[in-house]
Design a protein around this motif. Structure first.
Motif, PDB file in Angstrom:
ATOM      1  N   LEU A 419       2.362 -18.370 -13.492  1.00 23.80           N
ATOM      2  CA  LEU A 419       1.044 -18.336 -12.856  1.00 23.80           C
ATOM      3  C   LEU A 419       0.367 -16.983 -13.053  1.00 23.80           C
ATOM      4  N   GLY A 420       1.176 -15.893 -12.977  1.00 22.73           N
ATOM      5  CA  GLY A 420       0.570 -14.574 -13.173  1.00 22.73           C
ATOM      6  C   GLY A 420      -0.014 -14.418 -14.562  1.00 22.73           C
ATOM      7  N   ASN A 421       0.746 -14.798 -15.584  1.00 23.84           N
ATOM      8  CA  ASN A 421       0.241 -14.678 -16.950  1.00 23.84           C
ATOM      9  C   ASN A 421      -0.895 -15.650 -17.219  1.00 23.84           C
ATOM     10  N   ILE A 668       3.534  -7.293 -13.513  1.00 23.65           N
ATOM     11  CA  ILE A 668       2.921  -6.637 -12.363  1.00 23.65           C
ATOM     12  C   ILE A 668       2.017  -5.497 -12.812  1.00 23.65           C
ATOM     13  N   VAL A 669       2.483  -4.719 -13.789  1.00 21.28           N
ATOM     14  CA  VAL A 669       1.655  -3.610 -14.297  1.00 21.28           C
ATOM     15  C   VAL A 669       0.378  -4.150 -14.932  1.00 21.28           C
ATOM     16  N   LEU A 756      -0.642 -13.806  -6.925  1.00 24.63           N
ATOM     17  CA  LEU A 756      -1.838 -13.876  -7.762  1.00 24.63           C
ATOM     18  C   LEU A 756      -2.722 -12.653  -7.516  1.00 24.63           C
ATOM     19  N   LEU A 757      -3.718 -12.493  -8.375  1.00 19.49           N
ATOM     20  CA  LEU A 757      -4.513 -11.272  -8.373  1.00 19.49           C
ATOM     21  C   LEU A 757      -5.225 -11.029  -7.047  1.00 19.49           C
ATOM     22  N   ALA A 762      -6.035  -7.589  -2.429  1.00 12.11           N
ATOM     23  CA  ALA A 762      -6.327  -7.426  -0.999  1.00 12.11           C
ATOM     24  C   ALA A 762      -5.219  -6.654  -0.300  1.00 12.11           C
ATOM     25  N   THR A 763      -3.958  -6.942  -0.619  1.00 11.47           N
ATOM     26  CA  THR A 763      -2.834  -6.277   0.049  1.00 11.47           C
ATOM     27  C   THR A 763      -2.767  -4.805  -0.314  1.00 11.47           C
ATOM     28  N   VAL A 764      -2.910  -4.487  -1.606  1.00 10.04           N
ATOM     29  CA  VAL A 764      -2.851  -3.079  -2.029  1.00 10.04           C
ATOM     30  C   VAL A 764      -3.969  -2.279  -1.380  1.00 10.04           C
TER      31      VAL A 764
END
Length: 883
Positions: A419-421, A668-669, A756-757, A762-764
């Motif tokens: 899902l991330g990619n 993640i990076v 997901l992005l 939002a968390t960061v």
């Protein structure tokens, strides 16, 4: 009388047909009129209003002139009921779809007679009306049928809206209040096609349909009506009953004085003996004995007691002595003590379980103890087996939960990469066909994630591990979010989607909004899935808007495929769908409704379904959640608007990403880079600590499960160094204890894979904003771990990592897996370099070079020297701490 508008010279075929029909109807109408109420009349006209036949002949000289019209068309338009143009099939279907007559309220008679009720019915030929028949029934005739003869009663005919069409209030005239009361009670009665009878609010009411159009005949009366009719008979019965009662009381007094009292006095003399006999008879199926309360010797015993007494193991006390010691003699203890359990060892070594009951009583003038017991060995053995089976079932359930948790972790980790990619790929420049394929894969992956979540939630409920939040939240907002999620889906499928929220809802409720949202999502998703045409309705309202503590009701209705009663019986079974073809046609696991039921029961609510095959379904969830006076939980924390207004410069935020898997680190990076953040990577906890001590980072993103120093140990080490940097853990574990363990280790936030992005951004931003508001710490007070004693968490983490890495290294060398050898040596080097133990770090670096040169023998020899050196180094650091 037949009237017609002739628009062309004869011969006119329609004139012939209508006249022929009139001649045919005349004898039938005449014969029918003989059995009709006096004064009934009617007429027949064609749908095009050219011809009309009136029966009986109107008592006026000119029917057209008396109604102020010039031709038949105007006459029909004036006197006929307003049913529209029947030549239009839609109009005919709306009024006469069931071929039933239509009744119209009383209106003035068109030919000078009294007001009448009109009954309209067309005749059809080949599905189209060719003639319309209207019957006029005088109101006076109907009033005679409704005429009442009793006191305080009323009869009436009402339409579907509750409006009174005809009313009769009996010879006393009744009161308007009685009529209003009857109508008020009747309007609260559910619609029915049968005669209903009920008593409510002091009224006896009977009602039933009189027309297919919804007219009802309602008859009501009060208690006074019954009393007026029945009081002479009731008066006679009451007088007779008083006489009979007086006679019986006199007879009873005589019997008590001459028979009962003397008998009671005699029975007192034998009471103690009779009471003892009854007690012994009641205990006869079991062993019983009579023991002296003071001396403890056996006064009486039955054969079973004697058999057990003689068969007791010789090394144990006698049975009667154990029974006597079992009785509780303390002050306040009850005289009757039952359900006492005792194990008795027999002479052959077997052990029997006895269930004992004892009572203190009197016998021959002394205190005695009456003991009875039953052999419950078989029952206790069964209970022990049931306990073992229950323990086995619990173990199996725990194993199932552990298996699902493990599978969730194993599935979520690659799903996170997928899902991330996919999300990153979707933001790149793609052709339309590539973008479409990315969307399909993303949708399928998201569906897979939903199935995994449902499976885990169901497993939690089944194993008793599901916990519910109790926070203040806005129920209406939760339902609106669900509606906003599914409205585009419904519209894309061509369905109407409505969301109705009761204005009477409290502003806030106390409960678990996540689980309530989950129930609503499952129900609405099912409704849209199984509905091809029509509409879907989501609503929330109070079950009783007159009660302050009324439960709330969530309803979802659709016009979909519906279900049979047999299908509804298995609807809420796990992994079961209403029909075997459902999974093939619509997909799904059959778990959503089962999970809805379990979650509803956890909240002490109910879920009901009403459905008919091919007509649609309605699900009704009732939840007794209380209203809350507090503000929603979301309102107290820092939301998106707050961190956006803080104006964070993403490029100025430096993040350290820690993960032992290269693919995960790079994903993640890449996600952080897409969001504009600068990130560095570390492949182990030791490497992360080394990097953290070399430069400043605003946030640490770490995996939980890593060899050597895991995410928990890394967080504890950072906190022991007095680091206040926000720490985010990324994990596939969803158990509540995992989150609690993270909190104890000093981790600020836990993100569940896949991340997901939007969630990451939002968390960061929120954590960086919160960290910037914390008071600054003295950097000089930062703990130096390069020398001296190591803090316990750091020492333990490095020791545990050393042990695991050495075991993995020996196994990898045996298998010839130099890639694994390099990974573990690199992790060890980072850990010892972090604490400035260069000798161990250099030994690891030398072995890394040997591994790159495929020198397996050199690595093996070096490992033999590294192990004692590393353990001695850690022992020295802990010895310094001890001193």
């Amino acid at each position: 009388m037949v009237l017609g508008d002739i628009t062309q010279p004869p011969p006119d075929p329609e004139v012939d047909r209508f006249l022929a029909l009139g001649i045919e109807l005349n004898p039938r109408v005449s014969a029918f009129a003989k059995v009709q109420p006096i004064g009934a009349s009617g007429y027949v006209y064609t749908p095009d209003r050219r011809f009309i036949a009136i029966f009986p002949v109107p008592g006026v000289d000119d029917s057209l002139k008396s109604n102020g019209v010039k031709n038949v068309d105007e006459l029909v338009r004036r006197i006929a009921p307003d049913i529209g143009d029947l030549s239009d099939p839609a109009v005919a279907a709306r009024w006469f779809a069931n071929r039933d007559p239509v009744w119209f309220p009383p209106a003035a008679h068109p030919f000078g007679r009294e007001a009448a009720v009109r009954v309209v019915m067309p005749a059809f030929s080949k599905g189209r009306p060719f003639i319309v028949v209207v019957r006029d029934v005088p109101v006076s005739v109907l009033r005679e049928e409704l005429a009442s003869t009793r006191h305080d009663e009323a009869s009436m005919i009402v339409d579907p809206a509750g409006k009174v069409i005809l009313l009769d209030t009996g010879p006393t005239g009744g009161t308007r209040g009685l009529t209003d009361r009857i109508l008020s009670v009747e309007q609260q009665t559910p619609q029915s096609t049968r005669v209903t009878r009920q008593y409510l609010r002091g009224l006896f009411i009977a009602s039933g349909p009189v027309t297919s159009g919804g007219w009802k005949l309602v008859y009501g009366f009060t208690w006074r009506t019954m009393l007026v009719d029945l009081w002479p008979g009731l008066l006679g019965y009451s007088a007779a009953m008083l006489l009979v009662t007086a006679f019986l009381w006199t007879l009873l007094l005589l019997l008590d004085h001459r028979i009962f009292t003397p008998g009671y006095v005699r029975s007192q003399r034998v009471f103690e003996s009779e009471n003892l006999n009854r007690t012994m008879v009641a205990a006869a199926p079991s062993g019983f004995a009579l023991l002296s309360f003071e001396r403890g010797d056996v006064l009486l015993q039955n054969d079973l007691m004697r058999s057990y007494e003689s068969n007791t193991h010789p090394d144990d006390p006698r049975l009667h002595a154990r029974l006597l010691s079992l009785y509780d003699r303390s002050a306040g203890a009850p005289a009757w003590q039952s359900d006492l359990e005792m194990s008795l060892r027999l002479a052959d070594g077997r052990v029997d379980d006895l269930l004992v009951s004892m009572v203190r009583t009197r016998y021959r003038g002394q205190d005695v103890l009456l003991c009875s017991f039953s052999d419950v060995t078989t029952l206790k053995n069964t209970e022990r087996k049931l306990d073992e089976a229950r323990a086995a079932a619990d173990a199996a359930n725990e194993a199932k939960s552990a298996f699902l948790a493990m599978m969730s972790h194993e599935i979520r980790t690659p799903l996170n990469a997928i899902l991330g990619n996919l999300e990153l790929l979707g933001r790149s420049a793609l052709s339309s066909s590539q973008q479409e394929r990315v969307g399909v894969v993303t949708s399928s992956s998201t569906a897979l994630l939903g199935i995994i979540n449902d499976l885990l939630d169901f497993s939690k409920v089944e194993s008793g591990q599901m916990t519910l939040e109790s926070i203040s939240f806005d129920l209406g907002d939760v339902i609106r979010q669900v509606a906003a999620m599914f409205e585009p889906v419904a519209h894309a499928k061509g369905l109407e989607f409505d969301c109705m929220i009761d204005d009477a809802l409290a502003p806030h409720y106390l409960g678990d909004p996540t689980r309530i949202r989950q129930i609503a999502i499952n129900l609405v998703s099912n409704a849209i899935k199984f509905t091809a045409t029509g509409e879907v309705l989501l609503e929330v309202y109070l079950k009783d808007d007159t009660a302050d503590d009324s439960p709330i009701v969530i309803g979802v209705s659709d016009t979909g495929i519906g279900m049979t009663p047999q299908q509804q019986e298995t609807l809420f079974h796990a992994f079961t769908q209403a029909d075997s073809s459902i999974a093939r046609r619509y997909g799904g696991t059959g778990l959503g409704l089962a999970l809805c039921l379990r979650l509803t029961e956890l909240m002490h609510g109910t879920i009901l379904v009403k459905s008919e095959l091919n007509e649609g379904s309605t699900f009704v969830v009732t939840l007794p959640i209380p209203a809350s006076a507090g503000t929603p939980a979301s309102a107290s924390g820092a939301g998106k608007t707050e961190w956006e207004s803080a104006g964070i410069d993403a490029h100025a935020v430096h993040i350290l990403v820690v993960d032992d898997q290269l693919a995960n680190r790079e994903l993640i990076v890449a996600q952080l880079a897409t969001l504009g953040f600068e990130a560095d990577m570390a492949d182990s906890g030791g490497a992360a600590l080394r990097r953290f001590n070399e430069r400043h980072y605003d946030l640490v993103l770490t995996d939980i499960n890593m060899p050597g120093m895991d995410g928990y140990a890394l967080a504890r080490c950072l906190r022991d160094q007095r680091a206040t940097v926000p720490i985010i853990a990324i994990t596939a574990q969803v158990a509540a204890e995992e989150r609690a363990r993270c909190t104890r280790a000093g981790i600020d936030e836990v993100l569940l894979k896949p991340v997901l992005l939007g969630t990451m951004d939002a968390t960061v931003r929120r954590l960086v904003t919160e960290a910037s508001k914390r008071p600054a710490i003295d950097t000089a007070a930062k703990l130096d771990i390069s020398q001296g004693p190591l803090p316990e968490p750091i020492h333990h983490a490095i020791s545990q990592g050393l042990k695991e890495s050495l075991e993995a290294l020996y196994a990898a060398i045996e298998l010839g897996d130099l890639k694994a050898v390099l990974a573990h040596l690199h992790a060890l080097r980072g850990s010892f370099a972090m604490i400035q133990e260069t000798e161990v770090a250099n030994a690891c670096a030398q072995m890394e070079q040997q591994a790159r040169n495929d020198d397996v023998r050199g690595v093996k020899d070096g490992l033999g020297r590294l192990e004692p050196l590393a353990y001695a180094t850690l022992a020295r650091r802990v010895m310094h701490a001890a001193s």
